[in-house]
Design an enzyme around this catalytic site. Structure first.
Site, short mmCIF file in Angstrom:
data_model
loop_
_atom_site.label_atom_id
_atom_site.label_comp_id
_atom_site.label_asym_id
_atom_site.label_seq_id
_atom_site.Cartn_x
_atom_site.Cartn_y
_atom_site.Cartn_z
N GLN B 135 28.97 -33.73 52.52
CA GLN B 135 28.26 -32.60 52.32
C GLN B 135 28.21 -31.28 53.07
O GLN B 135 28.12 -31.36 54.47
CB GLN B 135 26.70 -33.04 52.82
CG GLN B 135 25.19 -32.21 52.53
CD GLN B 135 24.04 -32.81 53.60
OE1 GLN B 135 24.18 -34.15 53.83
NE2 GLN B 135 22.99 -32.16 53.38
N SER B 138 25.49 -27.11 56.64
CA SER B 138 25.40 -26.32 57.72
C SER B 138 26.33 -25.17 57.81
O SER B 138 27.58 -25.74 57.55
CB SER B 138 25.32 -27.23 58.77
OG SER B 138 24.14 -28.29 58.64
N SER B 170 30.32 -34.08 58.50
CA SER B 170 30.62 -35.24 58.85
C SER B 170 31.50 -35.84 57.62
O SER B 170 31.30 -35.73 56.69
CB SER B 170 29.42 -36.47 58.82
OG SER B 170 28.23 -35.77 59.46
N GLU B 253 18.40 -37.35 51.84
CA GLU B 253 19.11 -37.61 52.87
C GLU B 253 17.99 -38.43 53.83
O GLU B 253 18.30 -39.31 54.65
CB GLU B 253 19.27 -36.31 53.49
CG GLU B 253 19.71 -36.40 54.99
CD GLU B 253 20.64 -35.33 55.51
OE1 GLU B 253 20.33 -34.10 54.98
OE2 GLU B 253 21.18 -35.20 56.53
N GLU B 380 12.17 -31.11 65.83
CA GLU B 380 11.13 -30.24 65.78
C GLU B 380 11.05 -29.83 64.14
O GLU B 380 10.00 -29.73 63.67
CB GLU B 380 11.51 -28.89 66.39
CG GLU B 380 11.79 -29.18 67.96
CD GLU B 380 12.81 -30.17 68.47
OE1 GLU B 380 13.81 -30.20 67.79
OE2 GLU B 380 12.65 -30.67 69.48
C1 LIG Z 1 26.15 -36.21 64.20
C2 LIG Z 1 26.07 -34.96 62.98
C3 LIG Z 1 26.21 -34.87 61.90
C4 LIG Z 1 25.95 -33.94 60.80
N1 LIG Z 1 26.74 -34.15 59.64
C5 LIG Z 1 26.62 -32.89 58.67
C6 LIG Z 1 26.78 -32.70 57.58
O1 LIG Z 1 27.60 -33.93 57.20
N2 LIG Z 1 26.59 -31.80 56.68
C7 LIG Z 1 26.05 -30.73 57.14
O2 LIG Z 1 25.95 -29.82 56.21
N3 LIG Z 1 25.46 -30.65 58.32
C8 LIG Z 1 25.74 -31.80 59.22
N4 LIG Z 1 25.03 -31.55 60.51
C9 LIG Z 1 24.28 -30.65 60.96
C10 LIG Z 1 22.86 -30.80 60.97
O3 LIG Z 1 22.05 -30.94 59.90
C11 LIG Z 1 22.31 -29.38 61.94
O4 LIG Z 1 22.97 -29.69 63.11
C12 LIG Z 1 20.82 -29.46 62.17
O5 LIG Z 1 20.42 -29.22 60.93
C13 LIG Z 1 20.43 -28.56 63.19
O6 LIG Z 1 21.08 -27.09 63.06
P1 LIG Z 1 21.82 -26.32 64.11
O7 LIG Z 1 22.98 -27.24 64.97
O8 LIG Z 1 22.25 -25.21 63.82
O9 LIG Z 1 20.74 -26.16 65.31
P2 LIG Z 1 19.73 -25.01 65.22
O10 LIG Z 1 19.06 -24.95 64.13
O11 LIG Z 1 20.28 -23.72 66.02
O12 LIG Z 1 18.52 -25.56 66.40
C14 LIG Z 1 18.60 -25.48 67.86
C15 LIG Z 1 17.19 -25.81 68.28
O13 LIG Z 1 16.13 -25.13 67.84
C16 LIG Z 1 15.20 -25.83 67.13
N5 LIG Z 1 14.84 -25.17 65.99
C17 LIG Z 1 15.12 -24.22 65.04
N6 LIG Z 1 14.59 -23.93 64.08
C18 LIG Z 1 13.29 -24.23 64.46
C19 LIG Z 1 11.99 -24.04 63.92
N7 LIG Z 1 11.64 -23.33 62.76
N8 LIG Z 1 10.97 -24.45 64.74
C20 LIG Z 1 10.95 -25.10 65.76
N9 LIG Z 1 12.17 -25.51 66.53
C21 LIG Z 1 13.53 -25.07 65.64
C22 LIG Z 1 16.04 -27.03 66.65
O14 LIG Z 1 14.91 -27.97 66.59
C23 LIG Z 1 16.92 -27.44 67.99
O15 LIG Z 1 16.20 -27.99 68.94
C24 LIG Z 1 25.33 -32.79 61.39
C25 LIG Z 1 24.88 -32.77 62.82
C26 LIG Z 1 25.02 -33.74 63.55
C27 LIG Z 1 24.58 -33.50 65.10
#
Ligand SMILES: Cc1cc2nc3c(=O)[nH]c(=O)nc-3n(C[C@H](O)[C@H](O)[C@H](O)COP(=O)(O)OP(=O)(O)OC[C@H]3O[C@@H](n4cnc5c(N)ncnc54)[C@H](O)[C@@H]3O)c2cc1C
Ligand SMILES: Cc1cc2nc3c(=O)[nH]c(=O)nc-3n(C[C@H](O)[C@H](O)[C@H](O)COP(=O)(O)OP(=O)(O)OC[C@H]3O[C@@H](n4cnc5c(N)ncnc54)[C@H](O)[C@@H]3O)c2cc1C
Ligand SMILES: Cc1cc2nc3c(=O)[nH]c(=O)nc-3n(C[C@H](O)[C@H](O)[C@H](O)COP(=O)(O)OP(=O)(O)OC[C@H]3O[C@@H](n4cnc5c(N)ncnc54)[C@H](O)[C@@H]3O)c2cc1C
Lengths: 414, 414, 375
Positions: B135, B138, B170, B253, B380
């Site tokens: 998928q 991100s 992933s 999901e 969150e």
């Molecule tokens: C093990 C793992 C596997 C993954 N696999 C996939 C995959 O296969 N495909 C894919 O597309 N993605 C994947 N992801 C990505 C995952 O979906 C994103 O990491 C996740 O959505 C968070 O985005 P970010 O890392 O950009 O953090 P950010 O969005 O930058 O968040 C950082 C912090 O800010 C907080 N935050 C952000 N916006 C808000 C809001 N509006 N209100 C309150 N708090 C907020 C968050 O809760 C977090 O604590 C994976 C992630 C992990 C850790």
């Protein structure tokens, strides 16, 4: 880094201790020791009366409002001397409850913004407990959002005429004076149209109506103002500068609430030390010990945080927003402790009378009173915002109301 | 209210059980039983190969993707039959981990939006594990804020040309296909300019770079796109409707992840049942029991919440956002459970790897757990979803919603 | 598998909710809260007329003969409404003890009276601080004569009869305990009301002085009967707690939508939103655990002891959590007597102790899980 008294401090402590021994109302010692948050009730006395008597005695012995200048009724003591005094005053400190708002918030505001004449007239009587003060900030539609308040003050000649309503005013029913924040200009953004005053609570047009609290007691009030006249000489700070003035009060509020914060830990430790569970003393039970230990660590963390503040203060630095953690941590902790104490008492924990099984209902009262700690003087959520924004430097909430004229902001609610 | 199998369900269970006992790769049972979040390893075999073989065997006998229609490689089974299968599959279910994204998210999205010919062509090998899917949502600047993504798709004749970068994908390194969310129109508000595609991961211009995780393992990747061509018939949904399409994926999901969440509780209970502390068996220590009991009721609460969802599903109702609680509860719980397990090990708890207590099971769990609280929606975001979509509270105040995408301020990872 | 209440049961729930909304509004609860009457007699009569008091009592004893699932449904609604009536003491404790251990004559005498609202019953187990344990039963019975003091006894001041746990042996085993049935209006009984956290449900001290009593169940079987009664009551109370938790959550949600601060509803601040989301999570976990308990109770499954303990812990925590944070969401208003928040806060904390404390049930749960695993 030194925790021991310097020779001067030790001498001061000795003097204080001797004076307290000779003068404190010892007949109340046992009852005061058993009282904790929400439960300062004396069987044969009114807390305000005994409080006033003790305060007066202290004032005469020069032990009231220690850190205030002498000309205003204080002793000109250092922050550290004040802490030493509080340590020595011990359980009798609980008698100062009716004066805390005046001493901690109203006094410092008058000190900072009042005329010399006003200071000399009002502060010594505040310090001696002869006159009690209250804080008239919150309104039905303005609690966390104090700056949203609606009580109007309009200039008429040399006077101001006040109309509106305050709420949650602790002690208004026995107060002589009050610190009042009112809106003097509704056409400018909300933080800009406020002005601070003080007033005689016996002025015509002031009506105090007690509110019954969730814990069954009546300590706070609604206060209504109908064409109440306040002379301009009782204005504190410039017209329109009320928000700045109130921040002084609120900063001091945090400081004074922070200083004598109840955590529930000493009471809990005592309970566990005496309580017998089925398998032996509670204090020997690993589950009990584990909880007690986490609470003890929090409470000592708070204590030493406040010592750090005092050290900073005594070097002439101002109390910062770090102090917000005190109430935030202890409010929730009190509630948890009360719940757990009752849990340890088992089925009898539900009883609230003067029962021996329930340590005289001490924790039951604590449970019922503790929610207020998480609300009064800034809710937990507001305190977290303050820490995030003012300590950690994170951005403020997105604001929809800040630069809008006050009378254009949407309202709804009570 | 009935927990027991109906006669048909019992018969289905017997058939499944018989087939599994005749066909499962028993030589790995022991190792699979000992694996938990963050640690599914086979000593003498490549887990991907073993998993693919098991999946193929299941598909050949009609046990793969049970709830999918037969023509797309499934069995047309009911939700309850699927649960029964999962219960019977037991530890061999660990082997499905690498197919979860394909089966739980990509497949359903294809099923809802792909052309019939594509469904018949791609879904059966997805079900049988011959093809692995990933998928690609991100991005460095679009995680929680998926709709803030920047990967561009531009129309060129009958093809789309893709340029940009995905992250946290992933399994991209062993995937054959992926579903990809892109921006096709940067001049309209951010939710409106998105389009969804699927693509062959071996297309020219796709480059996969593994990312080393905090746990030391590498399960996810950065994926770079340089002039990658995707034919228009691989578009899923309308041009500009990618946000809606992605919500289908994300909803799935949640139920996919929700059903499979590990809490760490069974592992901890087993551990405490055999562990001897200084004063006797851990499970007899009241502090240990109290913690265990608290986690036990969370784990059972989650289990029965998902049972309630399945009951609703089998009456034809859709899985609601209530399912968000699974990951939210389990994520922080497994972190706490792992921390406590290490605490019980004392100083030895810091040793990780094969030589550690229980071959480092809880250490591996501790290191993988933070990922659970982020992937597929952070804690969150989950709380926001519950507050807004279940409880009906207002959304956050948005600064970016009705603004053309190319006018939104950006900053952060690049 | 079908893990939900049936359509009929859901209809019963709607019926009970409607009835209670009409007959038991906050105003009615406050009459009892303010001490004007010890319980709501009109409501009690109405509950009897609706058939709710005897919903799980077999038809031959004057009940509706529906079953425990139906009783769970009603319990939830009683919790939502914070009904100020002796429902739990009479229906979960006294009636269940009779159903489990009563002689035919005893059932014939008391169960129809319970179903019709004529008799209020309770369980007299505790003697001061401490949790359910044979060791804590000091009140003695010799030749059918009781001597000792029970405290606290829920609804003790208004009850017509009590099931009393008494010591009939001193071997140190469970078989030292036997149960007795006592008519509280007869001689040898002295009842004193006690103030307690939740004035909408009374607590009393009952002193027995050479009081005549008839045995309930076989001699020496008392503790094993009590254990079953407490497990059943744990599930039923869990439903009340779930109902209370849901109501507290709803009050908080509604207030958060309505109350404006800083020019926006407070429910738009994440601090408030997330607090409410967390309340929803704990209420949901509790509900699911309670459903499982309901199934185990209704089928008298071997899983009941474990399921009951899990439902009890989960529902106790959820109700306490929701009631406490409901006050927080309400700010100063939440701390007034006038708003209903404190009613739920009081009830939540009182219910947490009624059948033994949370710590006690935590201990029980692990014991029971361990026994199951060993088997
Ligand atoms: C093990 C793992 C596997 C993954 N696999 C996939 C995959 O296969 N495909 C894919 O597309 N993605 C994947 N992801 C990505 C995952 O979906 C994103 O990491 C996740 O959505 C968070 O985005 P970010 O890392 O950009 O953090 P950010 O969005 O930058 O968040 C950082 C912090 O800010 C907080 N935050 C952000 N916006 C808000 C809001 N509006 N209100 C309150 N708090 C907020 C968050 O809760 C977090 O604590 C994976 C992630 C992990 C850790
Ligand atoms: C025992 C007691 C004594 C008091 N004594 C006095 C007194 O002497 N004088 C006086 O002036 N006042 C007094 N107060 C009032 C007190 O300061 C207010 O109650 C408090 O500031 C909260 O305001 P509110 O009650 O209007 O709640 P609201 O502001 O309506 O808050 C309701 C909820 O919304 C949350 N919330 C509000 N804004 C935000 C935000 N921006 N972000 C996140 N969450 C938010 C709050 O945290 C709370 O959970 C007293 C209160 C109590 C309980
Ligand atoms: C039902 C649902 C379930 C979700 N589940 C998850 C999840 O499990 N995990 C996860 O990480 N995220 C999930 N999300 C997304 C999650 O809400 C967002 O990651 C986060 O709230 C911030 O998203 P946002 O600002 O991009 O959009 P949001 O503010 O959530 O919503 C987008 C808004 O854009 C508008 N909109 C919707 N569709 C279109 C369209 N086609 N064209 C134009 N405008 C549109 C609508 O007004 C909608 O309110 C879900 C969203 C929804 C609606």
């Amino acid at each position: 880094m030194n925790f021991d008294d310097t020779p001067q401090e030790a001498a001061f402590r000795e003097t204080a201790r001797r004076w307290i021994e000779a003068n404190a109302p010892r007949e109340l010692h046992a009852e005061l020791s058993k009282s904790s948050l929400g439960r300062i009730r004396l069987a044969n006395h009114d807390i305000v009366d005994v409080g006033k008597a003790w305060q007066k005695k202290k004032f005469e012995g020069n032990w009231a409002c220690l850190h205030w200048p002498r000309e205003y009724g204080g002793r000109g003591a250092t922050p550290i001397e004040k802490v030493i005094w509080q340590q020595e005053e011990g359980v009798y400190g609980k008698l100062t409850q009716p004066f805390q708002i005046g001493e901690g918030m109203c006094g410092p505001t008058v000190m900072a913004f009042g005329s010399e004449e006003a200071k000399r007239r009002y502060l010594p009587k505040l310090a001696s407990g002869e006159e009690i003060w209250c804080q008239l900030f919150s309104e039905p539609s303005a609690g966390s959002d104090v700056a949203g308040l609606r009580t109007r003050a309009e200039k008429k000649g040399d006077n101001w005429v006040v109309n509106g309503q305050k709420i949650w005013t602790s002690g208004a029913h026995y107060s002589d004076y009050g610190l009042l924040i009112a809106r003097t200009d509704p056409n400018v953004p909300k933080h800009k149209g406020l002005t601070m005053f003080f007033l005689d609570m016996k002025s015509p047009g002031v009506e105090v109506r007690p509110i019954k609290q969730a814990n069954g007691m009546q300590e706070f009030n609604e206060v209504y103002f109908t064409d109440v006249v306040i002379p301009d000489s009782q204005r504190l700070g410039a017209v329109g500068d009320g928000w700045n003035v109130s921040l002084t009060t609120l900063m001091n509020e945090r400081m004074s609430i922070g200083a004598r914060l109840a955590t529930g830990v000493p009471e809990m430790f005592e309970l566990c030390s005496n309580l017998m569970l089925e398998d032996g003393p509670a204090i020997d039970d690993p589950a009990v010990r584990s909880k007690l230990a986490s609470w003890a660590a929090k409470s000592s963390g708070l204590k030493y945080t406040s010592y750090r503040t005092i050290s900073a203060l005594s070097k002439g630095e101002r109390p910062g927003p770090e102090n917000s953690i005190g109430k935030l941590v202890s409010g929730m902790m009190l509630q948890d402790i009360a719940t757990y104490a009752m849990d340890l008492q088992g089925a009898a924990g539900v009883l609230t009378g003067n029962d021996e099984e329930t340590a005289q209902g001490q924790f039951q009262q604590m449970l019922l009173s503790s929610p207020s700690m998480r609300i009064a003087g800034g809710t937990d959520e507001i305190l977290r915002n303050i820490i995030a924004e003012r300590v950690l430097g994170l951005p403020g909430d997105i604001r929809v109301d800040k630069d809008v004229p006050y009378n254009k902001i949407p309202t709804k609610g009570r | 209210m009935n927990f027991d199998d109906t006669p048909q369900e019992a018969e289905f269970r017997a058939t499944a059980r018989a087939w599994i006992s005749a066909n499962a790769p028993k030589q790995y049972e022991e190792e699979l039983r000992k694996s938990s979040l963050g640690r599914t390893v086979l000593k003498n075999a490549d887990i991907l190969q073993v998993a693919k073989a098991w999946q193929k065997k299941k598909a050949d006998a009609g046990w793969a993707c049970l709830h999918w229609p037969k023509e797309y490689g499934g069995r047309g089974a009911s939700p309850i039959e699927r649960v029964i299968w999962q219960q019977e599959e037991g530890p061999y279910g660990q082997l499905s981990r690498m197919f979860i994204i394909g089966h739980g998210m990509c497949g359903p999205t294809m099923m809802a939006f792909a052309r019939e010919e594509h469904k018949r062509r791609y879904l059966p090998p997805l079900a049988s594990g011959e093809n692995v899917w990933c998928q690609l949502f991100s991005e460095p600047a679009g995680g929680s804020d998926v709709a803030g993504l920047r990967t561009r798709a531009e129309k060129d004749g009958d093809d789309w040309v893709i340029n940009g970068q995905k992250i946290w994908t992933s399994g991209a390194h062993y995937s054959d296909y992926g579903i990809l969310l892109t921006r096709t129109d940067p001049t309209v508000p951010k939710h409106k300019g998105l389009t969804m595609f699927f693509l062959d991961m071996k297309s020219p211009g796709v480059e996969v770079r593994p990312i080393k995780q905090a746990s030391g393992a590498s399960d996810f990747n950065e994926v770079y796109f340089t002039n990658v061509r995707i034919p228009d018939h691989q578009r899923l949904g309308e041009v500009g409707d990618g946000w809606n399409v992605s919500l289908t994926t994300l909803m799935n999901e949640r139920s996919a992840i929700g059903a499979a969440v590990s809490t760490g509780f069974p592992e901890l209970f087993e551990y405490c049942s055999s562990l001897i502390l200084d004063d006797g068996p851990a499970i007899e220590d009241r502090a240990v029991r109290s913690k265990l009991a608290n986690w036990a009721v969370k784990a059972s609460g989650l289990k029965y919440t998902s049972m309630r969802a399945i009951s609703a599903l089998s009456k034809g109702e859709r899985p609601g956002p209530e399912n968000s609680i699974g990951k939210l509860v389990a994520g922080s719980m497994i972190q706490d459970v792992a921390t406590y397990a290490l605490d019980l090990q004392g100083a030895a708890g810091v040793v990780s790897g094969e030589n550690a207590e229980l071959a480092g099971r809880f250490q591996a769990m501790l290191l993988r757990a933070p990922g659970t609280r982020v992937e597929g929606g952070t804690d969150e975001i989950m709380r926001n979803i519950i507050a807004e979509r279940v409880l009906g509270l207002p959304g956050d105040i948005r600064v970016d919603k009705d603004v053309p995408f190319n006018k939104i301020p950006t900053k952060g990872r690049n | 598998m079908n893990f939900d209440f049936s359509d009929d049961q859901k209809q019963l729930r709607d019926q009970a909710r409607k009835f209670l909304a009409e007959k038991c509004p906050p105003k009615a609860v406050r009459v009892v809260l303010d001490g004007k009457t010890p319980y709501d007699k009109e409501l009690w009569k109405g509950l009897a007329e609706m058939g709710f008091l005897g919903v799980a009592i077999p038809e031959e004893f004057g009940g509706a003969g529906a079953g425990h699932l139906e009783l769970c449904v009603i319990a939830e609604e009683m919790g939502r409404a914070n009904a100020p009536v002796p429902f739990s003491s009479t229906v979960y404790l006294a009636a269940e003890a009779l159903l489990i251990a009563g002689s035919d004559a005893q059932k014939k005498k008391w169960l129809p009276a319970i179903a019709s609202g004529e008799a209020i019953g309770t369980l007299a187990l505790f003697e001061g601080k401490g949790n359910p344990s044979p060791k804590n039963v000091k009140l003695t019975a010799a030749n059918g004569v009781l001597n000792g003091v029970k405290k606290p006894v829920a609804d003790g001041a208004i009850a017509d009869f009590a099931v009393v746990a008494a010591r009939t042996g001193s071997s140190g085993r469970d078989s030292d305990i036997s149960l007795f049935l006592v008519e509280l209006r007869a001689g040898g009984v002295e009842v004193k009301s006690l103030t307690n956290l939740d004035p909408t449900r009374g607590q009393a001290e009952i002193a027995f002085k050479d009081c005549k009593a008839e045995p309930l169940g076989a001699a020496g079987e008392g503790w094993s009967i009590l254990t079953q009664v407490l497990d059943r009551a744990a599930v039923l109370c869990a439903f009340e707690q779930v109902g209370g938790a849901d109501r507290a959550l709803e009050m908080g949600r509604d207030y958060a939508l309505d109350r404006i601060a800083f020019g926006r509803p407070i429910g738009s601040f994440q601090a408030v939103k997330h607090m409410l989301a967390d309340m929803y999570v704990s209420a949901t976990l509790a509900r699911s655990n309670s459903y499982y308990g309901a199934w185990a109770l209704s089928t008298n499954a071997a899983e009941l002891p474990e399921a009951a303990a899990a439902a009890r812990i989960s529902a106790t925590q959820a109700f306490q959590h929701c009631a406490k944070n409901n006050i927080q969401v309400h700010g100063g208003m939440g701390f007034t007597w006038e708003f209903d928040c404190h009613i739920y806060y009081r009830r939540a904390n009182a219910m947490a102790l009624g059948l033994g404390s949370l710590s006690y049930w935590e201990d029980q749960l692990i014991d029971r899980m361990r026994k199951k695993n060993a088997a």
